[in-house]
Design an enzyme around this catalytic site. Structure first.
Site, PDB file in Angstrom:
ATOM      1  CE  LYS A  34       9.053  -1.640 -15.736  1.00  0.00           C
ATOM      2  NZ  LYS A  34       8.241  -2.325 -14.708  1.00  0.00           N
ATOM      3  CG  HIS A  68       8.565   1.976 -17.568  1.00  0.00           C
ATOM      4  ND1 HIS A  68       8.682   1.200 -18.691  1.00  0.00           N
ATOM      5  CD2 HIS A  68       7.283   1.827 -17.151  1.00  0.00           C
ATOM      6  CE1 HIS A  68       7.527   0.594 -18.947  1.00  0.00           C
ATOM      7  NE2 HIS A  68       6.663   0.966 -18.034  1.00  0.00           N
ATOM      8  CG  HIS A  69       9.147   5.089 -12.920  1.00  0.00           C
ATOM      9  ND1 HIS A  69       9.693   4.370 -11.885  1.00  0.00           N
ATOM     10  CD2 HIS A  69       8.069   4.356 -13.346  1.00  0.00           C
ATOM     11  CE1 HIS A  69       8.979   3.270 -11.685  1.00  0.00           C
ATOM     12  NE2 HIS A  69       7.985   3.235 -12.565  1.00  0.00           N
ATOM     13  N   GLY A 108       0.832  -7.882 -17.162  1.00  0.00           N
ATOM     14  CA  GLY A 108       1.947  -6.933 -17.077  1.00  0.00           C
ATOM     15  C   GLY A 108       1.475  -5.509 -17.275  1.00  0.00           C
ATOM     16  CG  MET A 127       1.196   0.657  -9.503  1.00  0.00           C
ATOM     17  SD  MET A 127       0.071   1.720 -10.436  1.00  0.00           S
ATOM     18  CE  MET A 127      -1.448   0.804 -10.319  1.00  0.00           C
ATOM     19  CB  VAL A 157      -0.997  -0.018   1.194  1.00  0.00           C
ATOM     20  CG1 VAL A 157      -0.272   0.160   2.524  1.00  0.00           C
ATOM     21  CG2 VAL A 157      -2.076   1.033   1.008  1.00  0.00           C
ATOM     22  N   GLY A 205       3.423   1.835  -1.807  1.00  0.00           N
ATOM     23  CA  GLY A 205       4.087   2.017  -3.100  1.00  0.00           C
ATOM     24  C   GLY A 205       3.325   2.952  -4.033  1.00  0.00           C
TER      25      GLY A 205
HETATM   26  N1  NAI Z   1       0.508  -4.438 -14.430  1.00  0.00           N
HETATM   27  C1  NAI Z   1       0.433  -3.101 -14.425  1.00  0.00           C
HETATM   28  O1  NAI Z   1      -0.502  -2.487 -14.998  1.00  0.00           O
HETATM   29  C2  NAI Z   1       1.469  -2.332 -13.676  1.00  0.00           C
HETATM   30  C3  NAI Z   1       2.465  -3.007 -13.049  1.00  0.00           C
HETATM   31  N2  NAI Z   1       3.345  -2.343 -12.242  1.00  0.00           N
HETATM   32  C4  NAI Z   1       4.291  -3.183 -11.519  1.00  0.00           C
HETATM   33  O2  NAI Z   1       3.881  -3.200 -10.144  1.00  0.00           O
HETATM   34  C5  NAI Z   1       5.032  -3.367  -9.307  1.00  0.00           C
HETATM   35  C6  NAI Z   1       5.057  -2.262  -8.259  1.00  0.00           C
HETATM   36  O3  NAI Z   1       5.235  -1.018  -8.894  1.00  0.00           O
HETATM   37  P1  NAI Z   1       5.318   0.330  -8.034  1.00  0.00           P
HETATM   38  O4  NAI Z   1       4.079   0.528  -7.247  1.00  0.00           O
HETATM   39  O5  NAI Z   1       5.761   1.386  -8.984  1.00  0.00           O
HETATM   40  O6  NAI Z   1       6.531  -0.040  -7.062  1.00  0.00           O
HETATM   41  P2  NAI Z   1       6.878   0.553  -5.615  1.00  0.00           P
HETATM   42  O7  NAI Z   1       8.291   0.173  -5.355  1.00  0.00           O
HETATM   43  O8  NAI Z   1       6.478   1.990  -5.542  1.00  0.00           O
HETATM   44  O9  NAI Z   1       5.903  -0.265  -4.628  1.00  0.00           O
HETATM   45  C7  NAI Z   1       6.064  -1.622  -4.311  1.00  0.00           C
HETATM   46  C8  NAI Z   1       5.500  -1.814  -2.905  1.00  0.00           C
HETATM   47  O10 NAI Z   1       5.463  -3.204  -2.600  1.00  0.00           O
HETATM   48  C9  NAI Z   1       5.850  -3.350  -1.249  1.00  0.00           C
HETATM   49  N3  NAI Z   1       6.265  -4.724  -0.965  1.00  0.00           N
HETATM   50  C10 NAI Z   1       7.421  -5.342  -1.293  1.00  0.00           C
HETATM   51  N4  NAI Z   1       7.434  -6.593  -0.798  1.00  0.00           N
HETATM   52  C11 NAI Z   1       6.260  -6.768  -0.142  1.00  0.00           C
HETATM   53  C12 NAI Z   1       5.672  -7.851   0.611  1.00  0.00           C
HETATM   54  N5  NAI Z   1       6.320  -9.010   0.800  1.00  0.00           N
HETATM   55  N6  NAI Z   1       4.439  -7.679   1.122  1.00  0.00           N
HETATM   56  C13 NAI Z   1       3.764  -6.529   0.963  1.00  0.00           C
HETATM   57  N7  NAI Z   1       4.274  -5.452   0.287  1.00  0.00           N
HETATM   58  C14 NAI Z   1       5.499  -5.592  -0.259  1.00  0.00           C
HETATM   59  C15 NAI Z   1       6.973  -2.329  -1.082  1.00  0.00           C
HETATM   60  O11 NAI Z   1       7.244  -2.059   0.297  1.00  0.00           O
HETATM   61  C16 NAI Z   1       6.369  -1.139  -1.833  1.00  0.00           C
HETATM   62  O12 NAI Z   1       5.537  -0.366  -0.987  1.00  0.00           O
HETATM   63  C17 NAI Z   1       6.222  -3.420 -10.246  1.00  0.00           C
HETATM   64  O13 NAI Z   1       6.526  -4.772 -10.547  1.00  0.00           O
HETATM   65  C18 NAI Z   1       5.709  -2.714 -11.510  1.00  0.00           C
HETATM   66  O14 NAI Z   1       6.379  -3.083 -12.675  1.00  0.00           O
HETATM   67  C19 NAI Z   1       3.294  -1.001 -12.069  1.00  0.00           C
HETATM   68  C20 NAI Z   1       2.329  -0.270 -12.698  1.00  0.00           C
HETATM   69  C21 NAI Z   1       1.348  -0.863 -13.567  1.00  0.00           C
HETATM   70  O1  LIG Z   2       6.868  -0.177 -13.222  1.00  0.00           O
HETATM   71  C1  LIG Z   2       5.990   0.542 -13.738  1.00  0.00           C
HETATM   72  O2  LIG Z   2       5.817   1.721 -13.391  1.00  0.00           O
HETATM   73  C2  LIG Z   2       5.128  -0.046 -14.774  1.00  0.00           C
HETATM   74  N1  LIG Z   2       5.226  -1.333 -14.974  1.00  0.00           N
HETATM   75  C3  LIG Z   2       4.459  -2.108 -15.869  1.00  0.00           C
HETATM   76  C4  LIG Z   2       5.373  -2.802 -16.866  1.00  0.00           C
HETATM   77  O3  LIG Z   2       6.414  -3.352 -16.449  1.00  0.00           O
HETATM   78  O4  LIG Z   2       5.044  -2.841 -18.053  1.00  0.00           O
HETATM   79  C5  LIG Z   2       3.305  -1.365 -16.481  1.00  0.00           C
HETATM   80  C6  LIG Z   2       3.493   0.107 -16.668  1.00  0.00           C
HETATM   81  O5  LIG Z   2       4.170   0.341 -17.856  1.00  0.00           O
HETATM   82  C7  LIG Z   2       4.149   0.788 -15.478  1.00  0.00           C
END
Ligand code: NAI
Ligand SMILES: O=C(O)C1=N[C@H](C(=O)O)C[C@H](O)C1
Length: 269
Positions: free
Chosen positions: A162, A158-159, A126, A16, A12, A14
């Site tokens: 990542k 991406h940012h 993804g 997303m 929560v 993070g």
């Molecule tokens: N499928 C999609 O549409 C999208 C996928 N993503 C993916 O989502 C993932 C997270 O992205 P962000 O939010 O940007 O990363 P982030 O690093 O901001 O957040 C990740 C969160 O997960 C938490 N976390 C890690 N291990 C954990 C555990 N064992 N239990 C509970 N929480 C845990 C972290 O403490 C952190 O708060 C990445 O793999 C990213 O590529 C991101 C955006 C869109």
């Molecule tokens: O890490 C991200 O931010 C995102 N991850 C996903 C990916 O790996 O494609 C989706 C989105 O592009 C944002």
């Protein structure tokens, strides 16, 4: 409150996770049933509203998925591969659907998630946005229509935070291109180029990754031939597109038979 679906958010604090809290709060069909973070995180045991910089909202951040998931319709999980793999059987045991947006999974991680999905509903993609999932379908269609002498390149940006490359989205697009062309992505993929690479091998599908600043997520699929290029592009300008897609998946999952689903199933594409 009780006739709306109870949704738990994993990760929560993070990028997303925070966006999901906002999207669920704005939904008339869902309420926040609990929030999770990794063991040892500074927010564990604290009030979520206060951790987000506002007034207390009575939702305590937990590191105990089994307890938090009791009675919940679904858990939405954008965290890290090891965290999502560990959560999947716990969610199935609790009878909650598991919506996984986490990327960067290995083949072994994916096999473990598929294994957990024998006992309940998992939706994994993804990219959870409508736009990207349409782009995936278009990529498959264009790759099928074009001769193999159109070179296919997937370029993503991406940012700076990542941690995985190519992005999960880029891999979905590459997979769709490979399916359209009738080849195996494992055999066709070329990931990054450096040094004296020699000329491009015919039939390969190239991947390039850019990392910088606060880019939310941009994907191009280029079909390049002598004399012309076709470029299919998606640009995300707000993370809410991913969170809204994930919430749609969590609501869609209710009553579905056990199995692993993707966003194409959720969106009916
Ligand atoms: N499928 C999609 O549409 C999208 C996928 N993503 C993916 O989502 C993932 C997270 O992205 P962000 O939010 O940007 O990363 P982030 O690093 O901001 O957040 C990740 C969160 O997960 C938490 N976390 C890690 N291990 C954990 C555990 N064992 N239990 C509970 N929480 C845990 C972290 O403490 C952190 O708060 C990445 O793999 C990213 O590529 C991101 C955006 C869109
Ligand atoms: O890490 C991200 O931010 C995102 N991850 C996903 C990916 O790996 O494609 C989706 C989105 O592009 C944002």
């Amino acid at each position: 409150m009780t006739d709306t679906a109870g949704i738990v958010v994993n990760g929560v604090s993070g990028r997303m996770g925070r966006m999901l809290v906002q999207v669920i709060a704005a939904s008339e069909r869902a309420h926040l049933a609990g929030v999770l973070e990794r063991p040892g995180h500074a927010w564990i045991g604290k009030d979520l509203g206060e951790m987000l910089g506002g007034a207390a909202n009575g939702v305590t951040v937990s590191d105990d998925p089994a307890t938090t998931l009791k009675g919940a319709q679904a858990v939405i999980d954008f965290t890290a591969p090891a965290a999502s793999v560990a959560l999947a059987p716990v969610a199935m045991q609790a009878g909650a659907a598991h919506v996984i947006g986490t990327t960067g999974m290995t083949k072994d991680d994916l096999a473990r998630i598929a294994d957990a999905a024998r006992d309940g509903v998992i939706v994994r993609a993804g990219n959870m946005s409508l736009g990207v999932n349409l782009l995936v379908a278009l990529t498959r269609q264009v790759a099928q229509a074009l001769d193999p002498d159109y070179d296919i390149e997937v370029i993503e940006a991406h940012h700076r935070h990542k941690v995985d490359a190519p992005s999960g989205t880029a891999l979905m697009l590459g997979q769709a291109a490979a399916e359209g062309r009738g080849v195996s992505l494992d055999e066709a993929a070329v990931r990054g180029r450096d040094g004296i690479t020699g000329p491009r091998q015919p039939g390969t599908i190239g991947f390039s990754a850019i990392r910088g600043g606060d880019i939310i997520g941009e994907h191009d699929v280029m079909f390049a031939a002598d004399g012309e290029r076709i470029i299919l592009r998606h640009v995300a300008s707000d993370r809410s597109v991913f969170a809204r897609g994930a919430l749609k998946a969590a609501l869609w999952a209710r009553g579905k038979p056990a199995g692993e689903y993707d966003m194409a199933a959720v969106l009916g594409l």
